[in-house]
Motif scaffolding. Structure first.
Motif, PDB file in Angstrom:
ATOM      1  N   ASP A 260       0.892  -1.154   0.000  1.00 33.79           N
ATOM      2  CA  ASP A 260       0.000   0.000   0.000  1.00 33.79           C
ATOM      3  C   ASP A 260       0.938   1.213   0.000  1.00 33.79           C
ATOM      4  N   ARG A 261       1.451   1.543  -1.180  1.00 34.51           N
ATOM      5  CA  ARG A 261       2.486   2.566  -1.320  1.00 34.51           C
ATOM      6  C   ARG A 261       1.969   3.942  -0.890  1.00 34.51           C
ATOM      7  N   VAL A 262       2.882   4.785  -0.422  1.00 33.69           N
ATOM      8  CA  VAL A 262       2.497   6.119   0.046  1.00 33.69           C
ATOM      9  C   VAL A 262       3.194   7.199  -0.767  1.00 33.69           C
TER      10      VAL A 262
ATOM     11  N   LEU B 247      11.151   6.366   8.520  1.00 33.09           N
ATOM     12  CA  LEU B 247      11.600   6.511   7.141  1.00 33.09           C
ATOM     13  C   LEU B 247      12.994   5.917   7.031  1.00 33.09           C
ATOM     14  N   VAL B 248      13.162   4.978   6.097  1.00 33.51           N
ATOM     15  CA  VAL B 248      14.435   4.267   5.935  1.00 33.51           C
ATOM     16  C   VAL B 248      14.968   4.517   4.527  1.00 33.51           C
ATOM     17  N   ASP B 249      16.089   5.228   4.452  1.00 33.61           N
ATOM     18  CA  ASP B 249      16.743   5.525   3.182  1.00 33.61           C
ATOM     19  C   ASP B 249      17.714   4.390   2.879  1.00 33.61           C
TER      20      ASP B 249
ATOM     21  N   ARG C 199       6.024   0.488  11.548  1.00 34.75           N
ATOM     22  CA  ARG C 199       5.607   1.098  10.275  1.00 34.75           C
ATOM     23  C   ARG C 199       6.882   1.575   9.598  1.00 34.75           C
ATOM     24  N   ILE C 200       7.316   0.858   8.576  1.00 36.40           N
ATOM     25  CA  ILE C 200       8.563   1.145   7.872  1.00 36.40           C
ATOM     26  C   ILE C 200       8.221   1.688   6.488  1.00 36.40           C
ATOM     27  N   LEU C 201       8.741   2.878   6.174  1.00 34.05           N
ATOM     28  CA  LEU C 201       8.586   3.483   4.860  1.00 34.05           C
ATOM     29  C   LEU C 201       9.957   3.482   4.196  1.00 34.05           C
ATOM     30  N   VAL C 202      10.103   2.685   3.159  1.00 33.46           N
ATOM     31  CA  VAL C 202      11.391   2.529   2.490  1.00 33.46           C
ATOM     32  C   VAL C 202      11.501   3.560   1.368  1.00 33.46           C
ATOM     33  N   LEU C 203      12.660   4.225   1.332  1.00 36.15           N
ATOM     34  CA  LEU C 203      12.923   5.282   0.356  1.00 36.15           C
ATOM     35  C   LEU C 203      14.180   4.945  -0.431  1.00 36.15           C
ATOM     36  N   CYS C 204      14.069   4.987  -1.758  1.00 37.88           N
ATOM     37  CA  CYS C 204      15.249   4.854  -2.611  1.00 37.88           C
ATOM     38  C   CYS C 204      15.311   6.115  -3.472  1.00 37.88           C
TER      39      CYS C 204
ATOM     40  N   ARG D 247       3.583  -3.895   8.233  1.00 41.07           N
ATOM     41  CA  ARG D 247       3.215  -2.503   7.955  1.00 41.07           C
ATOM     42  C   ARG D 247       4.266  -1.806   7.097  1.00 41.07           C
ATOM     43  N   SER D 248       5.110  -2.570   6.442  1.00 38.64           N
ATOM     44  CA  SER D 248       6.151  -2.011   5.583  1.00 38.64           C
ATOM     45  C   SER D 248       5.578  -1.625   4.229  1.00 38.64           C
ATOM     46  N   THR D 249       6.097  -0.553   3.679  1.00 42.02           N
ATOM     47  CA  THR D 249       5.763  -0.141   2.318  1.00 42.02           C
ATOM     48  C   THR D 249       6.871   0.774   1.816  1.00 42.02           C
ATOM     49  N   ASP D 250       6.650   1.356   0.648  1.00 40.15           N
ATOM     50  CA  ASP D 250       7.661   2.274   0.125  1.00 40.15           C
ATOM     51  C   ASP D 250       7.038   3.589  -0.295  1.00 40.15           C
ATOM     52  N   VAL D 251       7.917   4.517  -0.641  1.00 41.51           N
ATOM     53  CA  VAL D 251       7.516   5.882  -0.977  1.00 41.51           C
ATOM     54  C   VAL D 251       7.541   6.034  -2.500  1.00 41.51           C
ATOM     55  N   VAL D 252       6.390   6.372  -3.063  1.00 47.18           N
ATOM     56  CA  VAL D 252       6.259   6.546  -4.506  1.00 47.18           C
ATOM     57  C   VAL D 252       7.175   7.686  -4.974  1.00 47.18           C
ATOM     58  N   GLY D 253       7.989   7.395  -5.969  1.00 46.81           N
ATOM     59  CA  GLY D 253       8.854   8.421  -6.545  1.00 46.81           C
ATOM     60  C   GLY D 253      10.176   8.611  -5.839  1.00 46.81           C
ATOM     61  N   GLY D 254      10.329   8.032  -4.653  1.00 44.39           N
ATOM     62  CA  GLY D 254      11.591   8.067  -3.927  1.00 44.39           C
ATOM     63  C   GLY D 254      12.080   9.459  -3.555  1.00 44.39           C
ATOM     64  N   PHE D 255      13.378   9.546  -3.324  1.00 40.85           N
ATOM     65  CA  PHE D 255      13.979  10.812  -2.892  1.00 40.85           C
ATOM     66  C   PHE D 255      13.811  11.905  -3.945  1.00 40.85           C
TER      67      PHE D 255
END
Length: 168
Positions: free
Chosen positions: A56-58, A74-76, A123-128, A148-156
């Motif tokens: 469920d991307r954010v 937030l995890v980079d 709640r982990i939001l992964v950012l690339c 509850r892990s997901t990633d961030v749309v579009g990244g950094f």
């Protein structure tokens, strides 16, 4: 000096794991979903689509709000060289830098190398950089049970373009 042909009578010395993944008739089959039963993909786009089907991307703005109000970590996962060139999320947001090659070990609550914040309920939001690698990484965390892990749309890149806080 004469060349000696290799013996054809000696059994090949192949490690059992190699045999397991190279011989579909191997007698000691791995657990379901592994070895020959593991999913295969018609390319990386197919694999990415499969990973994203579980996420469920954010958006970057939603990620910022969750982090700002202490609802997520937030995890980079970008390598140091990329962060140096492209920039970083502002440190006051408490972003954790955990490069991709060690992510699962740092967030698996069962592992000795885990971070203190590692939890199945985190709640982990992964950012690339652009939101591709982070999808595969977030899916790996889901498969470890960090539900509850997901990633961030579009990244950094999207984070920076949205004018969200970056390191000065």
């Amino acid at each position: 000096m004469t060349a000696v042909a290799p013996s054809t009578t000696a059994a090949p010395s192949v490690h059992w794991e190699t045999r397991l993944f190279s011989d579909p008739t191997a007698t000691s089959a791995p657990p379901a979903g592994r070895g020959w039963d593991a999913p295969t993909y018609a390319g990386i786009d197919d694999q990415l689509g499969d990973a994203r089907s579980r996420l469920d991307r954010v958006s970057v703005r939603a990620a910022y709000q969750e982090v700002l109000y202490g609802r997520a970590i937030l995890v980079d996962i970008r390598p140091a060289a990329q962060r140096l060139v492209e920039g970083e999320v502002a440190p006051h947001l408490g972003v954790l830098v955990v490069e991709r090659n060690v992510l699962e070990w740092r967030f698996d609550p069962r592992h000795d190398a885990r971070l203190e914040v590692a939890s199945f309920d985190a709640r982990i939001l992964v950012l690339c950089q652009e939101g591709f690698t982070s999808s595969l990484a977030a899916d790996a965390l889901l498969r470890l049970g960090i539900h509850r892990s997901t990633d961030v749309v579009g990244g950094f890149r999207a984070w920076r373009e949205a004018g969200l806080p970056v390191a000065a």
